[in-house]
Structures are given as structure tokens and as C-alpha cells.
Design a protein around this motif. Sequence first.
Motif, PDB file in Angstrom:
ATOM      1  N   SER A 308      40.093  54.669  42.362  1.00 18.68           N
ATOM      2  CA  SER A 308      40.785  55.575  41.450  1.00 18.68           C
ATOM      3  C   SER A 308      39.871  56.713  41.016  1.00 18.68           C
ATOM      4  O   SER A 308      38.658  56.682  41.220  1.00 18.68           O
ATOM      5  CB  SER A 308      41.290  54.808  40.226  1.00 18.68           C
ATOM      6  N   ASN A 309      40.465  57.721  40.389  1.00 20.10           N
ATOM      7  CA  ASN A 309      39.768  58.916  39.942  1.00 20.10           C
ATOM      8  C   ASN A 309      39.311  58.743  38.501  1.00 20.10           C
ATOM      9  O   ASN A 309      39.855  57.918  37.764  1.00 20.10           O
ATOM     10  CB  ASN A 309      40.713  60.118  40.054  1.00 20.10           C
ATOM     11  N   SER A 468      37.659  50.947  32.707  1.00 18.88           N
ATOM     12  CA  SER A 468      38.204  49.699  33.239  1.00 18.88           C
ATOM     13  C   SER A 468      39.201  49.933  34.361  1.00 18.88           C
ATOM     14  O   SER A 468      39.513  49.028  35.134  1.00 18.88           O
ATOM     15  CB  SER A 468      38.880  48.896  32.127  1.00 18.88           C
ATOM     16  N   SER A 469      39.717  51.167  34.448  1.00 18.86           N
ATOM     17  CA  SER A 469      40.706  51.460  35.489  1.00 18.86           C
ATOM     18  C   SER A 469      40.068  51.961  36.773  1.00 18.86           C
ATOM     19  O   SER A 469      40.766  52.215  37.753  1.00 18.86           O
ATOM     20  CB  SER A 469      41.712  52.500  34.973  1.00 18.86           C
ATOM     21  N   ARG A 470      38.731  52.136  36.801  1.00 10.88           N
ATOM     22  CA  ARG A 470      38.057  52.595  38.016  1.00 10.88           C
ATOM     23  C   ARG A 470      37.949  51.425  38.981  1.00 10.88           C
ATOM     24  O   ARG A 470      36.944  50.739  39.053  1.00 10.88           O
ATOM     25  CB  ARG A 470      36.679  53.171  37.696  1.00 10.88           C
ATOM     26  N   THR A 471      39.010  51.186  39.689  1.00 15.74           N
ATOM     27  CA  THR A 471      39.101  50.017  40.562  1.00 15.74           C
ATOM     28  C   THR A 471      39.503  50.439  41.963  1.00 15.74           C
ATOM     29  O   THR A 471      39.839  51.591  42.222  1.00 15.74           O
ATOM     30  CB  THR A 471      40.133  49.017  40.026  1.00 15.74           C
ATOM     31  N   ILE A 490      32.377  51.429  52.661  1.00 15.09           N
ATOM     32  CA  ILE A 490      32.054  52.218  51.474  1.00 15.09           C
ATOM     33  C   ILE A 490      33.356  52.748  50.889  1.00 15.09           C
ATOM     34  O   ILE A 490      34.386  52.797  51.568  1.00 15.09           O
ATOM     35  CB  ILE A 490      31.076  53.374  51.839  1.00 15.09           C
ATOM     36  N   MET A 491      33.332  53.144  49.642  1.00 16.83           N
ATOM     37  CA  MET A 491      34.523  53.622  48.962  1.00 16.83           C
ATOM     38  C   MET A 491      34.338  55.074  48.515  1.00 16.83           C
ATOM     39  O   MET A 491      33.228  55.506  48.192  1.00 16.83           O
ATOM     40  CB  MET A 491      34.825  52.760  47.723  1.00 16.83           C
ATOM     41  N   GLY A 492      35.463  55.801  48.486  1.00 14.54           N
ATOM     42  CA  GLY A 492      35.469  57.166  47.971  1.00 14.54           C
ATOM     43  C   GLY A 492      36.673  57.358  47.073  1.00 14.54           C
ATOM     44  O   GLY A 492      37.614  56.554  47.078  1.00 14.54           O
ATOM     45  N   VAL A 493      36.664  58.434  46.302  1.00 10.62           N
ATOM     46  CA  VAL A 493      37.784  58.723  45.408  1.00 10.62           C
ATOM     47  C   VAL A 493      39.005  59.079  46.247  1.00 10.62           C
ATOM     48  O   VAL A 493      38.964  60.014  47.057  1.00 10.62           O
ATOM     49  CB  VAL A 493      37.443  59.875  44.451  1.00 10.62           C
ATOM     50  N   GLY A 494      40.089  58.322  46.062  1.00 13.54           N
ATOM     51  CA  GLY A 494      41.276  58.545  46.874  1.00 13.54           C
ATOM     52  C   GLY A 494      42.575  58.612  46.095  1.00 13.54           C
ATOM     53  O   GLY A 494      43.630  58.767  46.691  1.00 13.54           O
ATOM     54  N   GLU A 495      42.513  58.499  44.769  1.00 17.59           N
ATOM     55  CA  GLU A 495      43.740  58.541  43.961  1.00 17.59           C
ATOM     56  C   GLU A 495      43.805  59.832  43.151  1.00 17.59           C
ATOM     57  O   GLU A 495      42.799  60.280  42.595  1.00 17.59           O
ATOM     58  CB  GLU A 495      43.794  57.352  43.003  1.00 17.59           C
ATOM     59  N   ASN A 496      44.999  60.420  43.093  1.00 16.58           N
ATOM     60  CA  ASN A 496      45.255  61.600  42.262  1.00 16.58           C
ATOM     61  C   ASN A 496      44.244  62.709  42.540  1.00 16.58           C
ATOM     62  O   ASN A 496      43.695  63.324  41.631  1.00 16.58           O
ATOM     63  CB  ASN A 496      45.216  61.220  40.775  1.00 16.58           C
TER      64      ASN A 496
END
Length: 845
Positions: A308-309, A468-471, A490-496
Motif C-alpha cells: 500500500s501507499n 498499520s495499513s502499510r501492508t 521484493i515489494m514496491g508501492v502498488g496501491e493508489n
Amino acid sequence: MKRILSILFLLVAFTNAENYILETSVPVSSLIDSLDSTMHLRQTFNSDLFHGLSVHFDSVESVHKLMRNKNVINVWPVQQFSQYSSVKDNTSYKEFFVPKTMDTLHQLTNDNYAYKKLNLDGTGIKVGIIDSGIDYTHPALGGCFGNGCKVAYGYDLVGNAYNGSYESIRSSPDPMDDCPHNSTFSMGHGTFLSGIVAANDKEYNWTGVAPGVTLGMWKVYGCNYSTVPNDILMKALEMAYMAGMDVISLSLGLHGGWQEEALAEMANRIVSKGVHVIAANGNIGANGLFLPASPASGKNVISVGSTSNSYVPAYEFQVFSENEFFIRRFSTDSNIFINLKKAYRTFTETPFQLNEVLPIVFPSKKFNVKNDACKPITRKHADCIMVIHQGGCNPIEQVENARQAGAKAVIFYTDTYNTTVRITVLEAASLPVAFVNLFDGNLIYSSINNQTTGKFTNVLMALDAPNSSRTVSGFSSQGPTNELQLKPEIMGVGENVFSTLPRNLKMYGFRSGTSTAAPFVAGQIAILLQKKRVESVLKVGPPFSNVSYVESSIRQGAGMINIDGTYYGQDILEASPAFLGFNDTENFKKCQKLTLHNHHPTRKLFLSLIHLPSLTAIGHKQEEPLEPVIFSNLNNSVSSVILSPDSIEILPGHSAQVSVKLSPPKNIFHHEIYSGYIVAISDLVNVSVPYLGMSGNMKDLKILERNENFPAIGFPDGKTMLQKKQTGHFTIPNGPYLLIRLLTGTQILKIEILKDSLKIGSVPVDEGIPRRWLMRNTREFTEYSNGYYSWQWHGDYIASDNTDKTVKFVSVGAYQLMVSVLKVFGDKQNSDDWEVWLSPLLIMK
């Protein structure tokens, strides 16, 4: 089963069965000379990556004739790849936004700005994107194409009019994304991804992740066709590699789960040449384990999931009220008319087009009632905004009841007091639907009297998302591969995510998906490459990441990419390998070595090592895949690890080894995926290494679903199924369809023909979907997975004793089809490692 038959023919078209990619051991020109009139050249590949060609064949005999050439060393079928659709997409909306302040868009792109702390922007690094083209005339993307421009490289491999046929290709050196607004596939996807990497927008005060990079775009999609064959994608990869790209990003995919698909193999070879290939892991996170898409499933391709963003977009909702109690809460002047401004969100991330002031009503007399508007609303309200407590029943029913009562729009208030981050996608809603949190819903309720009205505006706001919503995003596909390798890495920002769109699509927009997370990571890697210090570690994934240690590594890999930690940390501490795979019970690697390198020029490192287990993933119930996965929190449901030593001193420039001895969880069933992290802690930097393994054996997982629906034989009319003990009658070449549903992926699926219980041959390899490296089926059809597989048998076969692979047709008689699938980690020579199904009798005439 009726639904199965209705889309049977669609499945057969999933692959271009008459088209193949062939790798050669010699320059491709020698093989081109051997093509005859039944073989039609599609693409050629000539680089240090790959010598080969793709060919359209007029007949099965032609396929096998060329395959017998001694210089052919690998063969793959041509398959269609889909561009990942956005989980949320606003391109169909005409209304646009007005930022509330000059900082609004800077806040909404807050996660892009790690480069500013490092005084780097990616200058000198080339990032190639393979997608739908780029509108380089966009001011934020430089306004031009070619030498000296931000977008300096690229090519259009297909043309706007591409419709899937090779004859429709109109390639050109201009990768412009200029599809008409009314195109069926005009989404501006490539322009959006480009902005995430490299936008530099002076007007709205925001940039991409690496605004100094030079971009390349290889356009592989037309305006009205949603897929592209892998031979064109392989050509685009070759062109990007030959153009000198340092990073190549792909946000597209095909059924994966294995690293051996042709595009994944091509991408992996590029990685071996020192180019970083980044690929989106896919958007089917609710569908269970073993579903990384290809090419993200490639061995050394960096597979990216979505988180999440830190900020989410909202729009301003104005409340006009003369309610005396409400006025006293906000003003000491009892004569004023209150205009309260609150934030509303929509699942499309776009504002409403209701440019009018409407009465606000609540369906219930009390606030925060259960089952609000779950039944028809008796009191009618003409042309109003109805505010409803979400929950208690299907929200679609709540919206429809509001519409029947006269509402023109619905506001749902949720049960959270913080920013409403996760909102329900209601594409089937009969009215526009907005969302507010519980606190704002109460404020609106407090304002209500007969004169209370409201207005939806297009004023864009940035709401801070709680930590807490950064999931991990719910849509982000889960690993591991069928061979229990870590995916995503690895993870990247992908929401909104906010970014650029073509000028004819209003220039900007919001989207969500792993397709937006991949270019985010690509831009971060470009920043690190500018400093020229990450070559070795990034082959697998940066160990310096922000990790939620509760989350399983099958969802988040090594965690959220941490550019600051990697930038500074790699000069101090490195861990190798970057992932520890303990495999399954049969192939269990109980004790492994972790090497820690002190790269600091002068300082000793004093390290403490700890084990942080993650929740165990329960992905199967009675050997059948669960959708979605369940995560266990029972006692003894996580692994235990002994680290020896658990503290260590490393001199400058030296390395030390740590023994990692793991015991799988005790209180779980078979076929669960356990995971966690080994963390090395120092006073300067920490490093985390993910691990995973399986309790039970991959080989024991059932491959074929066996019930009243599968495996099955379907008739060519697409309407009728052959019953289990029934004999089927068919006329050559309108033979039966074979319907198979895989509960687990398989390396090989064979279809052989029996007559009088004796094997006479096999169905030619060009019939339907390829039968190698098959991903398991999902319950439903998704953007890159199928609910089942199908193949049609026309009565043709290759005899078992036919060394030249000549294709024949069976004579009139009774036959059976025998399906054999190889278990994961199975031995092809061991009959016990195959599952077999035998069809009912099939009379061929």
C-alpha cells in the motif's frame, strides 16, 4: 459444466499452436535457408543471448520436420501474454481533479522521493520498459523523443492496428502511445509506468522515482487487442538489451509457476549479462499459492509484489447545514450557515460528476445501526445523497435499496476512525458510491435537518494512511514457484499510485496493481546503479528492506525495497545467499550456511543473529489448493532455528559463516509453507535474509482433479459432455475435447492414444495449450490463469514407433485417451511419479 462448455473454444485460442520459437546452436541464417513453403518466418534472434527464430507452420508435419534439424536445441510454443489490467483504473472517467494545495500531489507521491536524501536522481542510467508505448509529448516526460530527450530509445513492434495476426503488424521506430480515446484497449498503461519511473512535473510539483534516468520504450500492444505473443516480447527484450538498457521493466505476464517458460528464460539470460530485469509478480493474490506469473518466475528475474501507499487520494465533500446543534459544534455564531468540508473516497479513485447540491438523508433514525438499508427503504427521498453504514449484507443490495428510495448517490461510512484505506470495489453498483470513515459519518449525521445538503467536488486531497495499513496488497500474487523458490523477491508501492497518462486520457490518473509496483522498484534500482555499487546483491534482491516479520515471505519476499538502507548498508554488511530454501520434507536441507561480509574499510562489526519466524501459510486442504490462503497462528505452528554462532565479530574486509539449523513446525498439517527471516544486527546496519520450506512433499500433492466434472470429454458442439461410463461417437476431424483441471502444476502433461488397451501413439504437440511447464488451475479465470485446460483431438497421432514423427490419422474404431502428468520433483523414468487418467471409449469414424 455448462459454463465450461461455453468457453471451451476460447481456451483453444489461448495459444498460437501452429507457431513455435526455435533456438539454434548456430547463427540463424543457416536455419532460415532450410525453411520450405509450409514454414513462414515471424521473428529472428541474433545476439549473444540467443540465436533462433519463430516460425508459423502450415501443418504438423512441417513442425516436426524443422524440429528434427540437428541445429535446433530448444523449442517453445508461441503463447499470448496479457498486459496486467489495473486493479483500479480511472481512464474511462471524463471529470478531472483540482489539487487542494500545491503540495497535494507531492504528498500523494511521497514514496517516490528517497532519491532526494541521497542526492541522486538516476542520471546516466537507462531504463527500458516493454509495454503499450509512451506519450513522450507529455510535459512531465520531456516532450520529445530521440537523442537528447528523456525518452531517447524505443520502437513500436506491432503498430496501433495490430489485431493478433502477424499480417496486421505495422512496426515503426516511433513508440508513441496515441491510441484514440474510444479504443477498446486504450489505457495508457505504458505512459503510466514511465511516469512512475521518470516523470518530472513542474506544474504539479511531483516527480517519479528516478527523474534523471533516460527512458526507452518498446511498444508491443495495439489499440484494440489485449495480448501479445511471446516471440514479439522476446524480440523486444533483445532490442532493449542491444540498446544498452541497464534496467528493463515488464508489467505483463502469462501462466507461470515455473522458471523454464521461453520469455522467463530470455529474461534470465539478460540478467546473466549484468542487466537487471524487473517483472510484476501478478494480481491474483486471492487465488492461493504457487502463482507467480512468467516472466517474473524466471530464476534471477527480480519479481515484484505490491504494498500500500503512504498517502491515499480523496476528494472534498461539502456539507451545508443550518442544524443548530451542528453549528454550535463548529462556531460561536448561531446565525451562520456551516459549510463543512470532509474527504470522500471512491473505488475508482476519481471524483463524482454530480455537480449539484443535493439533500443528505440517512435511511435510519439512529447512527451506526446494523443491517442499515439491507431491506427496502419505505420512506422515499427524491434526488438525494443517502448515507449508509456499510455492512450487514451485500453492499450492492444496500446501494440498490437506496436507488429504489430515490437516491442519486450513496456514501458508505465504514467502521474505522482512521483514513479509510481499503475500500470495496463495487463495479456492479447501480449508483455512484463514496466512502468516508466512521468519525466523518457521525459528523455528517450530526448536521442533519430538513435543510442539510451536500455536494461532491473534484478537489483532490491527500490523506495520510496509518502505519498499520502499510501492508501487502490483497491482490498481489503469492509464491513460491513449484520448485519452492522465493517469489516475489521484493515489494514496491502498488496501491493508489499517481502517474502520467497520454494527453488524450486527461494526462494523469491513479492506478493499483503489481504492474505499478514493478517500475517503482526499477526506478529505485536505477538510483542504486548510479552509485555503481549494487551489482552482486541485486541479482536476487536487496537484503536491506523494510520487513513485516509477521507476513510470510511467500507474500512479501525480502520485504519493501529500502533504498536508503541498501545505499549505505552495502558498503558495510552483505549477506549471502540472499535467500535460504529448505525445500520440502523429502528434499529437506536441514542445515545451511549463511556468509556475512564486512565491507567497512576500518571498523569491526559486532553482530547478533536472531530468528524471526513468520506465520505459516496453509495453502491446501486435503491436498486441494485453498483460495485464499489461510495463515496459522496456532502454538508450534512456526519453525524453530538454531544459529551457530548467534553472535560474531568480523574484521574489516573479512567474512564469517553462520550455521542455520532449522526444525519445521510441529503443529501443522502436511503441505504448509513455513517461512521467516534470519536477521543480523549491528550498531551500524541490520540485514534480513528470508527463508521458506514445506512441511510434506511436493511430490505427494495431487495433480489431477478427479470429480464429476474433471477430467472429462466434451463434444465439438460445445454443449454436451460425455458421461463417465458412456461411449462417445465422433467424426474425424471433429474429435473430442479433453478437459483437465490441475490442482498442482506439472512439468509435463502427455496425451497418448490407446486401442484395445495398447498404446499406439500420442496426440501431436500442436493441439491446444502447450503441455509443458503448466501452472495449476485456479477456481476462476483470471488475467493469467485458467479454471481448467482443454485440448481437442482431431483423430491425428504420431505413432509410438515412428522415428520421423510423421502425423497420421486413426482408422475407424474405438480408442481411449490416456493423460499422464509428472509430479513435482518427479523422475520421468519412474512410473510411480506419474498420475494417469484413462478416458471412456471414443468411437472415431
